[in-house]
Scaffold this active site. Structure first.
Site, short mmCIF file in Angstrom:
data_model
loop_
_atom_site.label_atom_id
_atom_site.label_comp_id
_atom_site.label_asym_id
_atom_site.label_seq_id
_atom_site.Cartn_x
_atom_site.Cartn_y
_atom_site.Cartn_z
N CYS A 8 0.52 -1.20 -0.12
CA CYS A 8 -0.08 -0.06 0.16
C CYS A 8 0.95 1.25 -0.10
O CYS A 8 1.50 1.53 -0.89
CB CYS A 8 -0.87 -0.10 1.00
SG CYS A 8 -2.31 1.28 0.80
N HIS B 84 -4.11 -4.71 -0.16
CA HIS B 84 -3.97 -5.17 1.40
C HIS B 84 -4.35 -6.72 1.28
O HIS B 84 -5.56 -6.96 1.94
CB HIS B 84 -4.59 -4.38 2.12
CG HIS B 84 -4.15 -3.09 2.69
ND1 HIS B 84 -3.01 -2.99 3.57
CD2 HIS B 84 -4.48 -1.74 2.32
CE1 HIS B 84 -2.84 -1.66 3.62
NE2 HIS B 84 -3.64 -0.86 2.78
N GLU C 187 -3.50 -8.73 3.12
CA GLU C 187 -3.36 -9.27 4.27
C GLU C 187 -4.44 -8.82 5.32
O GLU C 187 -4.66 -9.59 6.60
CB GLU C 187 -2.23 -8.83 5.01
CG GLU C 187 -2.14 -7.37 5.33
CD GLU C 187 -2.01 -6.22 4.29
OE1 GLU C 187 -1.99 -5.19 4.71
OE2 GLU C 187 -1.92 -6.41 3.49
#
Length: 306
Positions: free
Chosen positions: A142, A236, A238
């Site tokens: 990011c 993202h 994650e």
């Protein structure tokens, strides 16, 4: 094989509740295996949440990973207890003479500032430069992806009129199969939560960079450089299932540039909750990175990284 984590790290208990195998340092010392050394520069405000999200993905590998958390000496986080930072994080100055098999640099809540205006830009720049010779492969996520592209390759970022917010379909843009995408479907989804973007037109002008995944809605998804020693991920992968939901509820009524996250809630109804459609590819991405770009690329003698 498990993650090797500092004793008493809060993420250990959370991950064990999810039946993810982790071990603390005392147990790890009993295994005669050279673990891969992974350093995480966590710039996100909610440190413990981000730690847990990343460790959950890093756990899906048969290799033992020795995790180190790095912090900045030029910035004191406001949302994490000082005791937690002192116990589990080490300053860059204490790590600059060490080498690591892999590194992850997270996003940061400073994306609408010019890079040079960020209070810790000088230190972050030093870390980016250090990683080129002290880390086998680095994932920039990011804001860190935008910052890394700017620092290393001069790629600018641009403000968006509305926050890029939601779950967006991506496709692989390279014809030659890359190990990072092994096991991927033709389309995969990635969460995005950002107010700025990098543009493909700028990236493709630099022969050192390759856009390897993009979205018709959210633009550039993943950029690769130096044969996989650097990956720049604009979203993202994650993120936890409820992360975008929490962000949306936090910003509702407070900002006029944030709309409901797209392609996220069942039937676009916040009351029905989110539908998770990126978890499988997130696990594959991190597993492939560890296997093909860290484990198979790093020297056995870690001090020989160049």
């Amino acid at each position: 094989m498990p993650l090797r984590l500092p004793d008493n790290l809060p993420a250990i208990e959370l991950l064990q509740q999810e039946n993810i195998f982790v071990m603390d340092e005392r147990r790890a010392h009993g295994q005669d295996i050279r673990p891969l050394k992974i350093v995480i520069l966590n710039l996100m405000p909610l440190k413990i949440t981000t730690e847990t999200d990343l460790l959950r993905l890093l756990s899906n590998t048969p290799l033992q990973l020795d995790i180190t958390f790095m912090k900045l000496s030029s910035h004191t986080p406001k949302n994490t207890p000082v005791q937690h930072m002192m116990m589990f994080y080490r300053d860059f100055n204490a790590l600059r003479d060490k080498t690591f098999d892999g590194m992850i640099v997270t996003g940061a809540p400073v994306e609408q500032m010019e890079f040079e205006e960020v209070s810790y830009w000088q230190e972050v720049s030093s870390i980016f430069e250090w990683a080129k010779t002290h880390v086998t492969s680095t994932l920039y996520i990011c804001w860190a992806a935008q910052a890394g592209l700017y620092y290393h390759y001069g790629i600018p970022k641009y403000d968006l009129p509305k926050k890029m917010f939601g779950i967006f379909k991506h496709h692989v843009t390279v014809s030659t199969p890359l190990p990072i995408f092994r096991g991927f479907d033709d389309m995969f989804r990635m969460p995005h939560s950002r107010h700025t973007e990098v543009r493909k037109a700028d990236i493709i002008r630099n022969p050192a960079l390759t856009v390897i995944a993009e979205s018709n809605e959210s633009g550039v998804g993943i950029v690769m450089a130096r044969d996989g020693r650097e990956f720049f991920i604009t979203g993202h992968m994650e993120y936890n299932p409820d992360t975008l939901d929490n962000e949306y509820k936090r910003d509702m009524g407070k900002r006029d540039d944030v709309e409901m996250p797209r392609n996220y809630y069942y039937h676009d109804n916040i009351a029905e909750g989110p539908i998770v459609r990126w978890r499988a590819h997130a696990n594959l991405l991190f597993q492939n990175w560890i296997n093909y770009y860290v484990y198979q690329a790093t020297p056995y003698d870690i001090t020989q990284i160049k």
